[in-house]
Design a protein around this motif. Structure first.
Motif, mmCIF file in Angstrom:
data_model
loop_
_atom_site.group_PDB
_atom_site.id
_atom_site.type_symbol
_atom_site.label_atom_id
_atom_site.label_comp_id
_atom_site.label_asym_id
_atom_site.label_seq_id
_atom_site.Cartn_x
_atom_site.Cartn_y
_atom_site.Cartn_z
ATOM 1 N N TYR A 229 0.696 -1.372 -0.433
ATOM 2 C CA TYR A 229 0.397 0.081 -0.069
ATOM 3 C C TYR A 229 0.899 1.597 0.011
ATOM 4 O O TYR A 229 1.004 1.897 -0.770
ATOM 5 C CB TYR A 229 -0.437 0.017 0.941
ATOM 6 N N VAL A 230 1.706 1.005 0.758
ATOM 7 C CA VAL A 230 2.279 2.334 1.462
ATOM 8 C C VAL A 230 3.173 2.454 0.384
ATOM 9 O O VAL A 230 3.152 4.136 -0.773
ATOM 10 C CB VAL A 230 3.823 2.280 2.086
ATOM 11 N N ALA A 231 4.151 1.322 -1.007
ATOM 12 C CA ALA A 231 4.765 1.706 -2.251
ATOM 13 C C ALA A 231 3.915 2.367 -3.141
ATOM 14 O O ALA A 231 4.648 2.629 -3.973
ATOM 15 C CB ALA A 231 4.870 0.210 -3.293
ATOM 16 N N PRO B 294 4.005 4.687 14.293
ATOM 17 C CA PRO B 294 3.724 2.908 14.358
ATOM 18 C C PRO B 294 2.913 3.054 13.597
ATOM 19 O O PRO B 294 1.352 4.340 13.528
ATOM 20 C CB PRO B 294 3.734 2.917 15.266
ATOM 21 N N TYR B 295 2.131 2.056 12.989
ATOM 22 C CA TYR B 295 1.349 1.006 12.169
ATOM 23 C C TYR B 295 0.675 0.355 12.807
ATOM 24 O O TYR B 295 -0.349 -0.083 12.581
ATOM 25 C CB TYR B 295 1.349 0.905 10.793
ATOM 26 N N GLY C 169 17.221 10.326 8.159
ATOM 27 C CA GLY C 169 16.953 11.746 7.405
ATOM 28 C C GLY C 169 16.498 11.440 6.542
ATOM 29 O O GLY C 169 15.842 12.884 5.352
ATOM 30 N N SER C 170 16.090 10.508 6.350
ATOM 31 C CA SER C 170 15.583 9.969 4.665
ATOM 32 C C SER C 170 13.474 10.667 4.911
ATOM 33 O O SER C 170 13.161 10.932 5.192
ATOM 34 C CB SER C 170 15.286 8.603 4.333
ATOM 35 N N ASP C 171 13.692 11.782 3.203
ATOM 36 C CA ASP C 171 12.417 12.665 3.093
ATOM 37 C C ASP C 171 11.610 11.702 3.248
ATOM 38 O O ASP C 171 10.148 12.179 2.948
ATOM 39 C CB ASP C 171 11.791 13.015 1.883
ATOM 40 N N LEU C 172 11.475 10.331 3.418
ATOM 41 C CA LEU C 172 10.522 8.366 2.759
ATOM 42 C C LEU C 172 9.575 8.898 3.690
ATOM 43 O O LEU C 172 8.862 8.303 3.669
ATOM 44 C CB LEU C 172 11.174 7.879 2.114
ATOM 45 N N ASN D 107 4.708 8.182 6.291
ATOM 46 C CA ASN D 107 3.340 8.977 7.418
ATOM 47 C C ASN D 107 2.505 8.690 6.690
ATOM 48 O O ASN D 107 1.316 8.736 7.278
ATOM 49 C CB ASN D 107 4.138 9.517 8.299
ATOM 50 N N LYS D 108 2.065 9.923 6.191
ATOM 51 C CA LYS D 108 1.132 10.194 5.308
ATOM 52 C C LYS D 108 0.400 8.737 4.073
ATOM 53 O O LYS D 108 -0.991 8.985 4.372
ATOM 54 C CB LYS D 108 1.028 11.126 3.633
ATOM 55 N N ALA D 109 0.982 8.029 3.793
ATOM 56 C CA ALA D 109 0.708 6.791 3.190
ATOM 57 C C ALA D 109 -0.079 6.057 4.464
ATOM 58 O O ALA D 109 -1.529 5.580 4.188
ATOM 59 C CB ALA D 109 1.189 6.187 2.509
#
Length: 278
Positions: free
Chosen positions: A69-71, A122-123, A232-235, A240-242
């Motif tokens: 889903y995130v991908a 967390p998820y 430091g990743s912008d991912l 989090n939004k996903a």
């Protein structure tokens, strides 16, 4: 005349240089971990039924569903995901080296790990629990594990947790795999198996074990599952939004029921992003 020839040759060289730069740019886009490239590499467990498992038919489990889903939200289809096995001891190193873009592998958020990698989520809020035979009536609390045969895998902190604080007289036995513990539990050689309740539910949900085991429901610890990314990743913000969207559109609840439902797993509600239970 000579000047014209040199100028023409220079123009050709400039054109070739621009073309090469463009090709290099395309290659960089292909490797872009923020989405839109040709593939994304994701770390999961290969040996945890219900969580992350590699089978002859492909990959399955709650973490696999979450990662897929995130991908997708990052711009990658299911066929653009390259799955890579992420063993517990290797996860931080894999992220630091860039072997994977993110890891969803029953990866509990801890202060020690947060010093090395970043976490989205967390998820899922899991808890340390025990798995018992379905007809077990005497083990109703952690203290009832005293003088009982308690199993976990070699190197696990879960069993030590129980033995040190909750049931110091438990007869701790370590097996090489959770599957071996399950066989012992089924035969009666083992009275209880302990690890995260989500992992236990995944094993108990397997077809060959349906109806044979039950969760104790003891909730001995809080395990906040997060998605690990490189420091430091912008991912992190994008993931989090996903995750928030996965909860709001019902996909999260559907994945829980699909992967843990057969074990009657009483899951916690989806946690809020950044809400880490100690």
């Amino acid at each position: 005349m000579k000047l014209r020839k040199v100028t023409a040759a220079s123009a050709v060289l400039v054109a070739l240089s621009v073309a090469a730069t463009a090709c290099g740019g395309d290659k960089k886009d292909d490797d872009n971990s923020s989405g839109g490239g040709k593939k994304i590499t994701v770390g999961i467990k290969f040996d945890q039924p219900g969580i992350g498992q590699k089978t002859p038919q492909g990959y399955s489990g709650f973490d696999v569903d979450v990662a897929t889903y995130v991908a997708k939200k990052l711009g990658y289809g299911a066929d653009q995901i390259e799955w890579k096995e992420s063993k517990s001891a290797d996860r931080e190193t894999m992220l630091q080296r860039g072997d994977v873009q993110f890891i969803a592998a029953s990866y509990s958020i801890t202060p020690e790990r947060q010093q090395k990698v970043d976490f989205a989520g967390p998820y899922l809020l899991a808890h340390q629990d025990v798995l018992l035979r379905a007809d077990e009536a005497k083990i109703k609390s952690p203290a009832d594990l005293n003088n009982k045969n308690l199993c976990s895998v070699a190197g696990s902190t879960s069993a030590q947790n129980v033995k040190k604080t909750l049931a110091p007289k438990a007869n701790l036995q370590t097996y090489p795999t959770y599957s071996a513990c399950l066989s012992g539990l089924q035969s009666g050689a083992i009275d209880a198996l302990t690890t995260d309740d989500s992992i236990l539910a995944g094993y108990a949900s397997q077809t060959q074990f349906k109806g044979k085991f039950k969760l104790g429901g003891f909730k001995m610890t809080n395990e906040n599952y997060g998605i690990g990314v490189k420091k430091g990743s912008d991912l992190k913000a994008k993931i989090n939004k996903a995750l928030e969207e996965m909860v709001s559109d019902g996909s999260w609840e559907a994945a829980v029921k699909k992967n843990f439902g057969p074990a009657n797993y009483k899951n916690e509600p989806a946690p809020k992003i950044g809400d880490i239970k100690s």
